[in-house]
Design an enzyme around this catalytic site. Structure first.
Site, PDB file in Angstrom:
ATOM      1  CE  LYS A   9      37.077  46.207  43.140  1.00 49.21           C
ATOM      2  NZ  LYS A   9      37.321  47.617  43.089  1.00 49.21           N
ATOM      3  CG  ASP A 135      32.997  45.949  44.441  1.00 49.57           C
ATOM      4  OD1 ASP A 135      32.327  46.331  43.461  1.00 49.57           O
ATOM      5  OD2 ASP A 135      34.067  46.492  44.798  1.00 49.57           O
TER       6      ASP A 135
END
Ligand SMILES: C[C@@](CO)(OP(=O)(O)O)[C@H](O)COP(=O)(O)OP(=O)(O)OC[C@H]1O[C@@H](n2ccc(N)nc2=O)[C@H](O)[C@@H]1O
Ligand SMILES: Nc1ncnc2c1ncn2[C@@H]1O[C@H](COP(=O)(O)OP(=O)(O)O)[C@@H](O)[C@H]1O
Length: 288
Positions: A9, A135
């Site tokens: 990401k 995350d």
């Protein structure tokens, strides 16, 4: 063997609102997955053991590995007697601000849901993932999202406007805990998250470029001047917008013309070993 992609990401925005009593920070960030991925291979075993196999000597091969923690969490929560061998083909740079370990954990959760016939929903997998790291829930869903709380509250966003991403990672590893620990919130420029969300919704590339921001740059750029140098170089070479991802040290640039990509890539290769040109994935993962 079941293979699952574990994409990295980047943070298009990363705002920190305040430090919480539990020592985490309340964040507001926009994350999106890119087509730089680890590959996770899962093979069920009857011995109940969790094994990690990786050719990368920096990938922990024991319970410190987030993929190991994901398998253990499922075994313990659902009384699973089966074991699994987890092969990690590492492509995502480690400790780079790209959530490689979190994505490996998320892919393991998604894959074992299938391999061990658990029939959990994606929301249930994301909720479990929050026990491994802030995350991980985002990585379970993938795509593009606004993440709040300590990062575990996920609100899906549409895919950003189409563009190329150039990534450059200097040869330093950064500890997320150290970066949050060094943050002084009284003197930071906060990104305009609402403007970035509007730019994504209207697929307005120029507006997206002017709304990127990451408050953690205030810490990492001071600790590692080479990150600032890479930012300047990327701008000079023609990127439309440049930002550090997460706690760093990886820097990414947005570029909307294929013609400029080669120049930026080659220019960066001159003084940075790890440079990648990737696309945004934009959309969410399928369940497995
Ligand atoms: C900064 C970000 C941005 O996406 O990514 P990375 O740079 O790690 O990729 C994340 O917030 C990182 O999330 P993650 O790496 O999962 O962090 P965790 O394992 O949950 O926490 C590691 C440590 O970071 C600090 N931490 C993390 C998240 C948060 N909202 N506030 C914090 O203060 C805490 O000190 C915690 O002990
Ligand atoms: N599967 C994994 N891949 C990479 N690192 C892992 C993994 N599991 C645990 N780690 C540990 O997590 C730390 C953070 O790594 P990573 O997730 O790559 O970075 P970041 O938090 O910057 O996105 C590393 O120092 C590493 O020792």
């Amino acid at each position: 063997m079941l293979y699952i992609k574990a994409p990295a990401k980047i943070n298009l925005t990363l705002d920190v609102l305040y430090k919480r009593p539990d020592n985490y920070h309340e964040v507001d960030m926009i994350m999106t997955t890119i087509d730089l991925s680890d590959r996770i291979g899962l093979e069920a075993s009857q011995d109940g053991l969790i094994k990690i196999i990786s050719a990368d000597r920096f990938v922990p091969s024991d319970e410190r590995n987030f993929a190991y923690q994901a398998a253990k969490l499922l075994q313990d929560t659902y009384g699973i007697k089966e074991g699994v061998s987890i092969t990690i083909d590492k492509e995502i740079p480690i400790a780079a601000g790209l959530a490689g370990g979190s994505s490996d954990a998320a892919a393991t959760l998604r894959g074992l849901n299938e391999l061990w016939n658990l029939n959990l929903t994606i929301d249930e997998l994301a909720e479990l993932g929050a026990q491994i790291g802030s995350d991980v829930p985002f990585c379970v869903y993938g795509g593009t999202a606004r993440a709040t709380g300590r990062g575990e509250k996920i609100e899906e966003l549409p895919a950003p406007p189409n563009c190329w991403i150039v990534l450059a990672k200097p040869k330093i590893g950064v500890s997320t805990a150290d970066v949050y620990g060094g943050l002084q919130l009284d003197n930071v420029a906060h990104p305009d998250t609402a403007k970035a969300i509007a730019a994504i919704a209207s697929k307005d590339y120029s507006a997206l470029c002017t709304s990127l921001g990451n408050v953690l740059e205030s810490v990492t750029l001071k600790l590692h001047p080479e990150v600032s140098m890479i930012k300047e170089q990327m701008y000079r070479l023609g990127a439309d917008a440049v930002l550090m991802s997460g706690s760093g040290p990886t820097v990414f640039g947005l570029v909307d013309s294929e013609a400029r990509i080669a120049r930026i890539y080659n220019g960066l290769r001159g003084f940075c070993d790890e440079v990648y040109t990737v696309r945004l994935l934009g959309e969410r993962n399928t369940l497995a």
